[in-house]
Scaffold this motif. Structure first.
Motif, PDB file in Angstrom:
ATOM      1  N   THR A  74       0.837  -1.203   0.000  1.00  0.00           N
ATOM      2  CA  THR A  74       0.000   0.000   0.000  1.00  0.00           C
ATOM      3  C   THR A  74       0.874   1.255   0.000  1.00  0.00           C
ATOM      4  O   THR A  74       0.652   2.182  -0.778  1.00  0.00           O
ATOM      5  CB  THR A  74      -0.934   0.000   1.229  1.00  0.00           C
ATOM      6  N   SER A  87      -5.829  -0.835   4.915  1.00  0.00           N
ATOM      7  CA  SER A  87      -5.338  -2.168   4.567  1.00  0.00           C
ATOM      8  C   SER A  87      -5.342  -3.084   5.791  1.00  0.00           C
ATOM      9  O   SER A  87      -5.744  -4.243   5.712  1.00  0.00           O
ATOM     10  CB  SER A  87      -3.927  -2.054   3.983  1.00  0.00           C
ATOM     11  N   SER A 131      -1.837  -2.887  -2.130  1.00  0.00           N
ATOM     12  CA  SER A 131      -2.135  -3.841  -1.078  1.00  0.00           C
ATOM     13  C   SER A 131      -2.303  -5.245  -1.664  1.00  0.00           C
ATOM     14  O   SER A 131      -1.797  -6.226  -1.120  1.00  0.00           O
ATOM     15  CB  SER A 131      -3.413  -3.421  -0.348  1.00  0.00           C
TER      16      SER A 131
END
Length: 158
Positions: A74, A87, A131
């Motif tokens: 991410t 995330s 992610s």
């Protein structure tokens, strides 16, 4: 007794490799358990203490990294603190939604939190993609370690 240990070890190896792809199973720890079982079999001398320690440390490392890599992805793809937290929240929420929740959770969490943080949708999706790439990278690393464990276990069995 030794035959039962070998059979269980083979089952753990199979479950371990499957578990690297299906997030519901702890893949690498199951593979490692197969090695531990083989240590107590008739061919247990072929599984050295050094091998158990090295693979034990790798198992712990990969298990920890499995939760860290999506967050890293991410950040790497431009996610802010909002995306990182998203995330993490998505990963935790995904644990309760089954295997697909673990795969999709960090992506959705990163996107939603980035949008809440004021990022444009394009940037939010990019953070979510990071992610997902992190999750995919973690899966590849798990497969490599489980494969190495399986290789050494098979050499002990055969």
């Amino acid at each position: 007794m030794s035959t039962a240990l070998v059979i269980f070890a083979i089952l753990f190896l199979i479950a371990g490799i499957v578990g690297c792809v299906l997030p519901a199973l702890p893949g690498v720890p199951l593979s490692y358990l197969a090695l531990v079982l083989l240590r107590f079999s008739d061919n247990g001398d072929e599984v050295s203490n050094t091998m158990l320690i090295v693979y034990g440390l790798l198992t712990v490392l990969v298990t920890v990294l499995d939760y860290v890599i999506p967050v890293w992805g991410t950040k790497r793809y431009g996610g802010s603190k909002w995306g990182v937290w998203g995330s993490i929240v998505g990963l935790i929420a995904g644990l309760f939604l089954g295997p697909w929740g673990i795969v999709i959770g960090p992506f959705v969490g990163a996107v939603v939190f980035e949008l809440l943080g004021g990022k444009p949708s394009k940037d939010a999706i990019r953070a979510g993609w990071g992610s997902f790439v992190g999750l995919l990278s973690g899966t590849i690393v798990k497969l490599i370690i489980a494969g190495l464990i399986a290789y050494h276990a098979i050499t002990v069995i055969v």
